[in-house]
Write an enzyme that holds these catalytic residues in place. Structure first.
Site, short mmCIF file in Angstrom:
data_model
loop_
_atom_site.label_atom_id
_atom_site.label_comp_id
_atom_site.label_asym_id
_atom_site.label_seq_id
_atom_site.Cartn_x
_atom_site.Cartn_y
_atom_site.Cartn_z
N HIS A 98 -12.68 -4.57 6.41
CA HIS A 98 -12.11 -5.19 5.23
C HIS A 98 -11.74 -6.64 5.50
CE1 HIS A 98 -8.89 -3.11 7.42
NE2 HIS A 98 -8.10 -4.12 7.07
N HIS A 100 -9.20 -9.56 4.23
CA HIS A 100 -7.99 -9.88 3.46
C HIS A 100 -8.17 -11.26 2.83
CE1 HIS A 100 -5.07 -6.92 5.31
NE2 HIS A 100 -5.97 -6.94 6.27
P1 5GP Z 1 -5.32 -4.04 8.50
O1 5GP Z 1 -4.00 -4.07 9.19
O2 5GP Z 1 -6.16 -2.83 8.92
O3 5GP Z 1 -6.08 -5.33 8.59
O4 5GP Z 1 -4.99 -3.90 6.95
C1 5GP Z 1 -5.03 -2.73 6.23
C2 5GP Z 1 -4.43 -3.03 4.89
O5 5GP Z 1 -4.66 -1.93 4.04
C3 5GP Z 1 -2.91 -3.26 4.92
O6 5GP Z 1 -2.63 -4.59 4.48
C4 5GP Z 1 -2.36 -2.20 3.97
O7 5GP Z 1 -1.35 -2.70 3.14
C5 5GP Z 1 -3.57 -1.81 3.16
N1 5GP Z 1 -3.53 -0.44 2.69
C6 5GP Z 1 -3.36 0.67 3.46
N2 5GP Z 1 -3.40 1.77 2.69
C7 5GP Z 1 -3.64 1.35 1.41
C8 5GP Z 1 -3.78 2.02 0.17
O8 5GP Z 1 -3.73 3.25 0.07
N3 5GP Z 1 -4.01 1.25 -0.92
C9 5GP Z 1 -4.08 -0.11 -0.86
N4 5GP Z 1 -4.30 -0.76 -2.01
N5 5GP Z 1 -3.93 -0.78 0.29
C10 5GP Z 1 -3.72 -0.05 1.42
#
Ligand code: 5GP
Ligand code: ZN
Length: 137
Positions: A98, A100
């Site tokens: 993903h 951001h």
């Molecule tokens: P990472 O730390 O892996 O780069 O980011 C994962 C992101 O996914 C986090 O910013 C978290 O807020 C988001 N996230 C995790 N679970 C969910 C969810 O169920 N729905 C949404 N909309 N975002 C999620």
């Protein structure tokens, strides 16, 4: 992938605030809203992180990045926008690739910075780092 939370979001098994979708990608609001408009852009096929990202999927995802960025800019007129992709623990919490998109505002409390270590690097240090990466392709 059946247990992946982002695959469930794409499939509609878990609700999300979708902002953009095409045949290959899906963009939706990050649940934390680190800043107003914080959005995640993901490929529809399950790929854990950048190390397993194939070129075709990368093409589809990164083709959509400016589209989503421009929509966020138009919607909220931020002072800037960070694009971040986390890979592997402890940075990555969801193992579906993903991107951001984080619009930035005055006094938003977000801190994304790195320290300038250039004074610690000699010419040969730079060359050693350069060689290590070049030789790893
Ligand atoms: P990472 O730390 O892996 O780069 O980011 C994962 C992101 O996914 C986090 O910013 C978290 O807020 C988001 N996230 C995790 N679970 C969910 C969810 O169920 N729905 C949404 N909309 N975002 C999620
Ligand atoms: Zn997935």
């Amino acid at each position: 992938m059946s247990e992946c939370i982002f695959c469930k979001i794409i499939n509609g098994e878990i609700p999300s605030y979708k902002v953009y979708e095409d045949d290959h990608v899906y963009a939706f609001l990050d649940i934390t809203q680190g800043t107003r408009g914080h959005t995640l852009l993901i490929p529809k096929n399950h790929i854990p992180n950048v190390y397993e990202l194939d070129e075709e999927t990368a093409h589809h995802v990164f083709k959509a990045v400016p589209k989503v960025a421009k929509a966020i800019k138009k919607a909220f007129n931020p002072i800037g926008l960070n694009i971040i992709n986390n890979n592997d623990r402890p940075l990555q919490s969801v193992y579906h690739f993903h991107v951001h998109l984080i619009p930035r505002y005055e006094h938003d409390g977000v801190s994304i910075s790195s320290i300038d270590h250039s004074n610690d690097y000699s010419e040969s240090d730079f060359k050693a780092v350069q060689d290590a990466i070049k030789q790893a392709f």
